[in-house]
Design an enzyme around this catalytic site. Structure first.
Site, short mmCIF file in Angstrom:
data_model
loop_
_atom_site.label_atom_id
_atom_site.label_comp_id
_atom_site.label_asym_id
_atom_site.label_seq_id
_atom_site.Cartn_x
_atom_site.Cartn_y
_atom_site.Cartn_z
CB ALA A 1 -0.79 0.43 1.10
CB SER A 2 1.18 4.42 -1.72
OG SER A 2 1.12 3.27 -2.78
#
Length: 206
Positions: free
Chosen positions: A9-10
């Site tokens: 996930a960023s």
């Protein structure tokens, strides 16, 4: 053969639990068990992803790297994507992505049969194509973001993200104290790019 799930996930705010459930369901449908799950919050446009490389170092030839989407593995530029692919090839790891149906047979294909070799060649081509699309999407979003910021500045609406001065001061103290970047990231939730920026600031102020 081990199946190793990779979740990226960023940001810390993004929830990877749904993707994890999808990967577990995919493996269960094929009678496979996920031996380990590797989760990290890093940009797909960067090769600085310790959990991904820990996964690869744990792999044995024939192991499966299971991902939800190709862009979870790569939003890399061409040179970095080639470096990552070379690492995967050398370790003889199979990539299986839920959004790449042709890769699904790789989860159960025997490593040394003709079908496996043909699937590997086909998937390599499709992975290249999807990785290029993911990179273009990343660059398009960055360009639109920059255009939006420029317009907001011209109209006097842009203030930028306020700096968390207390947290950054604490991070710089940790850096001065010789703590590792991984331990600082774990303790503060800051990104590695933030640590790099603060480390550069310390050098400039020294």
């Amino acid at each position: 053969m081990f199946v190793r799930a990779y979740l990226r996930a960023s940001t810390k705010e993004q929830d990877a639990s749904r993707a994890k459930a999808d990967l577990e369901a995919f493996a269960k449908e094929r009678g496979l068990r996920i031996a380990a799950t590797y989760l990290e919050n890093e940009s797909g446009a960067s090769l600085a992803r310790p959990e991904l490389f820990r996964l690869l170092s744990d792999c044995q030839p024939g192991d499966i790297l299971l991902i939800e989407q190709v862009d979870r593995l790569s939003r890399l530029n061409t040179a970095d994507w080639e470096r990552l692919k070379d690492e995967i090839r050398q370790r003889r790891v199979r990539i299986v992505a839920l959004d790449l149906p042709t890769s699904h047979d790789m989860a159960t294909a025997k490593e040394d049969d003709f079908t496996s070799r043909m699937l590997d060649a086909l998937n390599g081509m499709l992975l290249d194509m999807l990785a290029a699309i993911a990179r273009k999407d990343y660059e398009d979003r960055r360009r639109r973001q920059a255009q939006g910021i420029t317009k907001a500045k011209e109209e006097g609406r842009y203030k930028g993200r306020p700096e968390d001065e207390g947290r950054n001061a604490a991070i710089m103290q940790m850096l001065k104290g010789g703590q590792s970047w991984n331990s600082i990231v774990a303790a503060t939730g800051a990104s590695r790019s933030t640590l790099a920026r603060l480390a550069k600031r310390m050098m400039e102020e020294a």
